[in-house]
Motif scaffolding. Structure first.
Motif, short mmCIF file in Angstrom:
data_model
loop_
_atom_site.label_atom_id
_atom_site.label_comp_id
_atom_site.label_asym_id
_atom_site.label_seq_id
_atom_site.Cartn_x
_atom_site.Cartn_y
_atom_site.Cartn_z
N ALA A 164 58.78 47.85 56.82
CA ALA A 164 58.63 47.02 58.02
C ALA A 164 59.88 46.15 58.18
CB ALA A 164 57.39 46.13 57.89
N ALA A 165 60.04 45.62 59.38
CA ALA A 165 61.24 44.85 59.70
C ALA A 165 61.37 43.60 58.84
CB ALA A 165 61.24 44.47 61.18
N ASP A 166 60.24 42.99 58.45
CA ASP A 166 60.33 41.76 57.67
C ASP A 166 60.71 42.01 56.21
OD1 ASP A 166 57.99 42.91 56.81
OD2 ASP A 166 56.71 41.18 57.22
N GLN A 167 60.89 43.29 55.84
CA GLN A 167 61.37 43.64 54.49
C GLN A 167 62.85 43.99 54.50
OE1 GLN A 167 58.51 46.83 54.26
NE2 GLN A 167 57.38 45.81 52.62
N ASP A 168 63.50 43.83 55.63
CA ASP A 168 64.87 44.30 55.81
C ASP A 168 65.86 43.14 55.74
OD1 ASP A 168 66.80 46.19 56.19
OD2 ASP A 168 66.24 46.71 58.25
N ARG A 169 67.12 43.47 55.56
CA ARG A 169 68.22 42.51 55.64
C ARG A 169 69.50 43.28 55.94
NH1 ARG A 169 69.90 40.85 49.44
NH2 ARG A 169 71.02 39.24 50.57
N PRO A 170 70.56 42.63 56.41
CA PRO A 170 71.81 43.35 56.70
C PRO A 170 72.37 44.02 55.45
CG PRO A 170 71.82 41.20 57.75
CD PRO A 170 70.63 41.22 56.84
N PHE A 171 72.85 45.23 55.61
CA PHE A 171 73.43 45.95 54.48
C PHE A 171 74.60 45.18 53.88
CE2 PHE A 171 76.47 48.97 52.66
CZ PHE A 171 75.67 49.61 51.73
N ALA A 172 75.38 44.52 54.73
CA ALA A 172 76.56 43.78 54.26
C ALA A 172 76.20 42.65 53.31
CB ALA A 172 77.34 43.23 55.45
N GLY A 201 68.91 50.51 43.02
CA GLY A 201 69.66 49.28 43.05
C GLY A 201 69.77 48.71 44.46
N TYR A 202 70.08 49.57 45.42
CA TYR A 202 70.19 49.13 46.82
C TYR A 202 68.82 48.73 47.38
CZ TYR A 202 75.05 50.71 47.29
OH TYR A 202 76.40 50.86 47.17
N ALA A 203 67.80 49.56 47.10
CA ALA A 203 66.47 49.25 47.63
C ALA A 203 65.95 47.94 47.07
CB ALA A 203 65.51 50.40 47.29
N ALA A 204 66.15 47.70 45.77
CA ALA A 204 65.71 46.45 45.16
C ALA A 204 66.45 45.26 45.77
CB ALA A 204 65.93 46.50 43.66
N SER A 248 80.14 46.02 59.86
CA SER A 248 78.90 46.68 60.28
C SER A 248 77.74 45.70 60.32
CB SER A 248 78.56 47.82 59.31
OG SER A 248 77.28 48.35 59.61
N PRO A 249 77.05 45.61 61.47
CA PRO A 249 75.87 44.75 61.55
C PRO A 249 74.59 45.47 61.15
CG PRO A 249 76.34 45.63 63.71
CD PRO A 249 77.38 46.23 62.77
N ALA A 250 74.70 46.73 60.72
CA ALA A 250 73.52 47.56 60.47
C ALA A 250 72.68 46.99 59.34
CB ALA A 250 73.94 48.99 60.14
N SER A 251 71.38 47.20 59.43
CA SER A 251 70.47 46.75 58.39
C SER A 251 70.48 47.72 57.22
CB SER A 251 69.05 46.64 58.95
OG SER A 251 68.47 47.93 59.08
N GLU A 269 78.56 53.18 51.70
CA GLU A 269 79.72 52.46 52.22
C GLU A 269 80.40 53.26 53.33
OE1 GLU A 269 80.67 49.40 51.70
OE2 GLU A 269 79.14 48.99 50.17
N ALA A 270 80.40 54.58 53.22
CA ALA A 270 80.94 55.41 54.31
C ALA A 270 80.11 55.23 55.57
CB ALA A 270 80.97 56.87 53.88
N GLU A 271 78.79 55.23 55.43
CA GLU A 271 77.93 55.02 56.60
C GLU A 271 78.20 53.65 57.23
OE1 GLU A 271 75.73 57.08 58.02
OE2 GLU A 271 75.78 58.70 56.55
#
Length: 555
Positions: free
Chosen positions: A58-66, A194-197, A319-322, A493-495
């Protein structure tokens, strides 16, 4: 493990590595032909085990990838929904693809040939809404199967994830080289966790366990549960690694004996589905290297870096992507725009993210970083095409004097280009004309065009002799896993840079070593990778991973 046993296991790993190399004159042993209608089952389920359907991200579990390299401002609590998000973003499906009557699934963790040998198990105590015990994660249904359930208690909460490999999924296609690819895929999966956590504000660390201890925890040693008979080797799951999750309210992990005591009262359930009832080949060398590289007694705790051994947190990218968006849109590029040049700032920022630092995905490793990057720059604005070296630990170059002899014109890129961060440590070894660089990389990577048409291509060089001397045969797994973690970082990082990555498992090992002036086994190439602007094939149809979920379709 005695010094004699360590030496014997290291010798077996060395023999396997030499035997499984591709050469210009011949390829490593593999099947003579493939019948895609007889491919091993890409998913395993446990019939008869209670199934718990999980909620989707869900959106409330997300944050910017950066921001994943930074501490989370408000780490999320341990709930069933957040555990489900962790599993979905690491091992779950990302899309379905179809073309000319064929249909296949893509996942959030990349895999050699999209064959996915990795199976995941959740070990949990005290998670509201989830039974205590060991659960198998089914990515096809995004569900947990209760493999070994335990009566609930008032004890504090803890969480762990166990990973195993079904090596036959890779061996079916790649023959003797499959063990390499399984370990790379374990590294991919470890970095994916690691990224998901980090997206939840949690941490992840590898827990030292002997292979037999991990097999017992995951139920992989319960031979009577698994299909038996002439082809039982196709059904085996190899115990790989246990990852502990750190989150609000979670206690430190118990030791191996306490885990065994906890599991002693479990009720085991479920019959694993069959992977391949009629294999056409067998590769005994894979069984031998698997045995030789297991951990036969609990290893010491992982590497604890000093401040000088960690690189600064990478500079923010544009990148502003989540995190959820980038993780779920990750694909392997199939073809690249041959004239697209990557901005130098994006290139440097990407390389910074590959160095060991405190952010995702560099959770506590089993050893100091031992994999370094040889880069063939093809099209990066402002940089001459040619060969570059990125050591991932300071001072490593002095240990390879042959590189200085072979590349007398080498120079720090920061001295040549003021926009290159001084702390990056990037070295230019030799400039090449673009056509020469492209021919070199194409020939080196089994004559594949994709290695020569992107912005740059990477060869990952592992400290082979030193790692096997220190860790025995198990050091071979550690090297390959580290390379896989770097690969997952490259993918994401490429994405984030608006590009795409592709892991390359087919390359001519000794040809590269000779080009670098290396004539011993101190450094060995483990994994290749390329990054560029993709050419998207519009003929291939893409549909959402879970039709019953409210997920946006991604290309």
């Amino acid at each position: 493990m005695s010094s004699t046993d360590v030496n014997l296991s290291a010798a077996e790993a060395r023999n396997y590595h030499l035997r499984s190399k591709h050469h210009m004159q011949r390829y490593a042993e593999g099947p003579g032909q493939l019948d895609w209608d007889a491919q091993p089952a890409p998913f395993r389920q446990f019939a008869g085990a209670p199934t718990l359907k999980l909620p989707f991200c869900a959106a409330d579990q997300d944050r910017p990838f950066a921001e994943l390299a930074q501490p989370h401002p408000a780490p999320l609590p341990v709930t069933l929904a957040n555990v489900a998000a962790l599993l979905q973003l690491s091992l779950g499906l990302s899309a379905w693809k179809s073309w000319q009557g064929s249909r296949w699934a893509l996942r959030n963790n990349p895999s050699s040939g999209n064959l996915h040998p990795v199976e995941g198990y959740l070990l949990a105590r005290g998670v509201p809404g989830l039974a205590d015990g060991v659960h198998h994660y089914d990515p096809l249904a995004h569900a947990l199967e209760g493999r070994a359930l335990i009566a609930p208690s008032a004890a504090p909460c803890w969480l762990a994830v166990g990973l195993s490999s079904v090596m036959w999924r890779e061996a079916w296609k790649y023959g003797e080289r499959a063990f390499r690819y399984c370990q790379l895929d374990i590294g991919h999966a470890m970095a994916a966790f690691g990224y998901a956590a980090a997206s939840l504000g949690w941490t992840v660390a590898a827990q030292p366990l002997a292979s037999g201890e991990l097999a017992a925890l995951l139920g992989l040693d319960r031979e009577s549960d698994y299909p038996s008979g002439r082809y039982a080797y196709t059904e085996d799951e190899e115990p790989e690694v246990l990852l502990w999750l750190g989150a609000p309210g979670v206690t430190p992990p118990p030791g191996a004996s306490a885990l065994a005591d906890w599991l002693s009262a479990a009720v085991w359930q479920g019959q694993p589905s069959v992977i391949d009832p009629q294999p056409g080949y067998r590769w005994p060398v894979i069984d031998r290297v698997a045995v030789a590289t297991r951990v036969h007694e609990a290893p010491p705790a992982g590497w604890t870096p000093t401040p000088g051994q960690l690189s600064p947190t990478p500079s923010p990218h544009a990148s502003p992507a989540s995190a959820q968006t980038l993780i779920q849109q990750r694909r392997s590029g199939q073809r690249y725009q041959p004239r697209h040049a990557m901005p130098a700032a994006d290139f440097y920022r990407l390389l910074q993210a590959l160095l060991p630092h405190e952010g995702a995905p560099w959770h506590v490793p089993a050893m100091a970083p031992a994999v370094h990057l040889l880069l063939c720059v093809l099209r990066v604005d402002g940089l001459s095409p040619g060969l570059y070296l990125l050591p991932r630990q300071p001072g490593r170059v002095t240990q390879w004097p042959e590189l200085a002899l072979h590349f007398p014109e080498r120079a720090p890129v920061s001295a040549l280009h003021p926009d290159c961060p001084r702390g990056l440590g990037l070295l230019r070894l030799r400039t090449l004309e673009l056509p020469e660089a492209q021919r070199f990389m194409r020939a080196l990577c089994c004559h594949q065009d994709i290695a020569s048409t992107g912005a740059f291509t990477v060869a990952m060089l592992g400290e082979f002799d030193a790692t096997l001397d220190a860790h025995g045969g198990h050091g071979y797994r550690l090297l390959l896993r580290e390379a896989g973690q770097i690969g997952q970082a490259l993918y994401l990082e490429a994405e984030a840079a608006g590009l795409r990555g592709t892991g390359i498992g087919c390359f001519f090992d000794n040809t590269l070593h000779g080009a670098l002036g290396l004539n011993d086994a101190r450094l060995q190439t483990l994994y290749h990778f390329t990054v560029g602007l993709p050419v998207v094939d519009a003929r291939v149809e893409t549909t959402p991973p879970y039709p019953d979920a409210d997920l946006t379709e991604r290309p």
